[in-house]
Design a protein around this motif. Sequence first.
Motif, PDB file in Angstrom:
ATOM      1  N   ASP A   1       9.702 -12.605 -10.222  1.00  0.00           N
ATOM      2  CA  ASP A   1      11.045 -13.056 -10.575  1.00  0.00           C
ATOM      3  C   ASP A   1      11.561 -13.949  -9.448  1.00  0.00           C
ATOM      4  OD1 ASP A   1      13.368 -13.282 -11.938  1.00  0.00           O
ATOM      5  OD2 ASP A   1      14.085 -11.241 -11.570  1.00  0.00           O
ATOM      6  N   LEU A   2      11.592 -15.256  -9.688  1.00  0.00           N
ATOM      7  CA  LEU A   2      12.152 -16.162  -8.688  1.00  0.00           C
ATOM      8  C   LEU A   2      13.660 -16.178  -8.879  1.00  0.00           C
ATOM      9  CD1 LEU A   2      10.787 -19.626  -7.626  1.00  0.00           C
ATOM     10  CD2 LEU A   2      13.219 -19.254  -7.912  1.00  0.00           C
TER      11      LEU A   2
ATOM     12  N   THR B   1       9.716 -10.061  -6.381  1.00  0.00           N
ATOM     13  CA  THR B   1      10.788 -11.066  -6.452  1.00  0.00           C
ATOM     14  C   THR B   1      10.667 -12.046  -5.285  1.00  0.00           C
ATOM     15  OG1 THR B   1      12.323  -9.660  -5.208  1.00  0.00           O
ATOM     16  CG2 THR B   1      12.445  -9.557  -7.602  1.00  0.00           C
ATOM     17  N   TRP B   2      11.085 -13.252  -5.570  1.00  0.00           N
ATOM     18  CA  TRP B   2      11.108 -14.306  -4.542  1.00  0.00           C
ATOM     19  C   TRP B   2      12.502 -14.913  -4.576  1.00  0.00           C
ATOM     20  CZ3 TRP B   2       7.949 -19.537  -4.762  1.00  0.00           C
ATOM     21  CH2 TRP B   2       8.030 -20.165  -3.517  1.00  0.00           C
TER      22      TRP B   2
ATOM     23  N   ARG C   1       0.833  -1.219   0.000  1.00  0.00           N
ATOM     24  CA  ARG C   1       0.000   0.000   0.000  1.00  0.00           C
ATOM     25  C   ARG C   1       0.859   1.257   0.000  1.00  0.00           C
ATOM     26  NH1 ARG C   1      -2.872  -2.734   3.943  1.00  0.00           N
ATOM     27  NH2 ARG C   1      -2.271  -1.300   5.600  1.00  0.00           N
ATOM     28  N   TYR C   2       2.069   1.145   0.520  1.00  0.00           N
ATOM     29  CA  TYR C   2       2.957   2.312   0.550  1.00  0.00           C
ATOM     30  C   TYR C   2       3.900   2.352  -0.655  1.00  0.00           C
ATOM     31  CZ  TYR C   2       1.203   3.825   5.022  1.00  0.00           C
ATOM     32  OH  TYR C   2       0.382   4.307   6.030  1.00  0.00           O
ATOM     33  N   GLY C   3       3.596   1.543  -1.647  1.00  0.00           N
ATOM     34  CA  GLY C   3       4.297   1.639  -2.924  1.00  0.00           C
ATOM     35  C   GLY C   3       5.677   1.017  -2.977  1.00  0.00           C
ATOM     36  N   MET C   4       5.998   0.172  -2.021  1.00  0.00           N
ATOM     37  CA  MET C   4       7.334  -0.435  -2.033  1.00  0.00           C
ATOM     38  C   MET C   4       7.391  -1.633  -2.968  1.00  0.00           C
ATOM     39  SD  MET C   4       8.344  -0.370   1.972  1.00  0.00           S
ATOM     40  CE  MET C   4       8.139   1.131   2.938  1.00  0.00           C
ATOM     41  N   GLU C   5       8.586  -1.882  -3.491  1.00  0.00           N
ATOM     42  CA  GLU C   5       8.811  -3.105  -4.256  1.00  0.00           C
ATOM     43  C   GLU C   5       8.941  -4.246  -3.258  1.00  0.00           C
ATOM     44  OE1 GLU C   5      11.662  -3.142  -7.584  1.00  0.00           O
ATOM     45  OE2 GLU C   5      12.462  -4.966  -6.675  1.00  0.00           O
TER      46      GLU C   5
ATOM     47  N   PHE D   1       1.885 -15.619  -2.667  1.00  0.00           N
ATOM     48  CA  PHE D   1       2.679 -14.464  -3.113  1.00  0.00           C
ATOM     49  C   PHE D   1       2.090 -13.850  -4.387  1.00  0.00           C
ATOM     50  CE2 PHE D   1       6.498 -16.790  -1.074  1.00  0.00           C
ATOM     51  CZ  PHE D   1       6.077 -16.399   0.181  1.00  0.00           C
ATOM     52  N   ILE D   2       1.507 -14.718  -5.235  1.00  0.00           N
ATOM     53  CA  ILE D   2       0.854 -14.204  -6.446  1.00  0.00           C
ATOM     54  C   ILE D   2      -0.325 -13.313  -6.046  1.00  0.00           C
ATOM     55  CG2 ILE D   2      -0.547 -14.882  -8.443  1.00  0.00           C
ATOM     56  CD1 ILE D   2       1.276 -17.424  -8.608  1.00  0.00           C
TER      57      ILE D   2
END
Lengths: 419, 67
Positions: A233-234, A188-189, A155-159, A181-182
């Motif tokens: 991206d795993l 990334t994982w 919600r705070y726009g972080m990757e 996670f999806i």
Amino acid sequence: MASIDSGRRLTEDDWTSPFPAHAVWEITLACDLECNHCGSRAKRRRPDELSTEECLDVVAQLAALGCREVTLIGGEAYLRKDWTTLIRAVADAGMIPGVQTGARNLTEARVREAAEAGLRVIGVSIDGLAETHDAIRGVEGSFDKAIEALETCKRYGMELSVNTQIHSGILEELPALLDRFIEIGIATWQIQLTVAMGRAADNDALLVQPYELLEIYPVLFALWEKAKVHGIDLIPGNNIGYFGPYEHAWRGQSEYSHFKGCNAGLNTLGIEADGTIKGCPSLPTAPYAGGNIRDLSLERIWNESDALAFNRTRTTADLWGRCEGCYYADVCRAGCSWTTHTLFGRTGNNPYCHYRAMKLAEEGLRERVVKVKSAPGVPFDFGGFELIEERIADGAEVKRIAATPTPATVGHPRLVMLA
Amino acid sequence: MKAKGRVPPQLALCHGCKQFVRPEEYTCPHCHDDIAMAAVRNRDRMERVTQATEELQRLLDQLGLTR
């Protein structure tokens, strides 16, 4: 500030002129979890952790050396009252600030403060579905807290990134984890094998065995393919590999991307909360501490310490066991130094290798590790393991290798203040 | 004085078995395929995949099923 992608991409110059492109910084050893695989045995803060002023000086020195990205870890980074001051300082210095967290108490207020300070990348550690994760993390409800933190950070726009350890009890839970996670929408994982350091050396039943890679990696590859379809991206960590039929896919975006060896002290730097400098945050402290920021400048430690330069000067001559003479020897150089040193007290022979496990299986053989010496019980410590080569058909032992630390690879002289 | 690093060797991909090989190899040491021929077969296969994807997209568009 550099973009996240350009900050992480290494050029040919980066390899030939080593500099700390990515620093991972344990800003405190204080932790609100009690993970039974924790390499640093985090719980209480170190008695002599760097002050805010000292930390800000470290930030300036990192920037001066060309560092692109600084990941703050712990313990638990947010347990330092000045953690957002440090995030802001990293961002103001033109570097990408990141945080890796267990997130038990990463409240919305903390997320908001971090976002306002410039935090753009957050990594949350999740090591299984709720029951498994909570058992490993030592705190009931910690899985739900981690998921909640991911949603808040989104919600705070972080990757969003998730780090997951491949331990002995997780394989069957990975597909359900990916589905979760999806739903959340992580970017990334990153996965890595649990390594025999700290509490994981105490709880060695958590370690997967080298021969189990033949079962684990096809599962990971199937997950990699599914994750890709969903924009995730795993990323295999540095101890996942090496080579084999999946390397071309999951190591990068082109057919030219493959593992190129341990990066410690080449483009990676680790900082412990008391100012100890290592070539990689995960490496055991005793043999890899290059000096302390309170005694010497970061530039001098980076440039002059043998403990940080070991990857710049080493050759294939220090490879032993089945890594010696391997087809990929000069490219891979036995992979992750952290993984091998914590097993055998030295680098140069890595049984956690897909290619090697496949070759052994062709010969009807497999390898497993057995603990023969306990770790002493201090942060970033390790015990001792023997490597057993046995026949797949009947389990008969073919060879047992007990590593003996060699003077050349253990106890690099630590730089201290000179005249 | 800072020790210089090394540029890690760049390997090539055998499209016969999707494993990495040294760039000077002609025959894959893993699957024993002819590396150049495997690359040609892979390129042809990828062209067919691209054509099939484009055809599928065209049909979906025609049927109004494109999102």
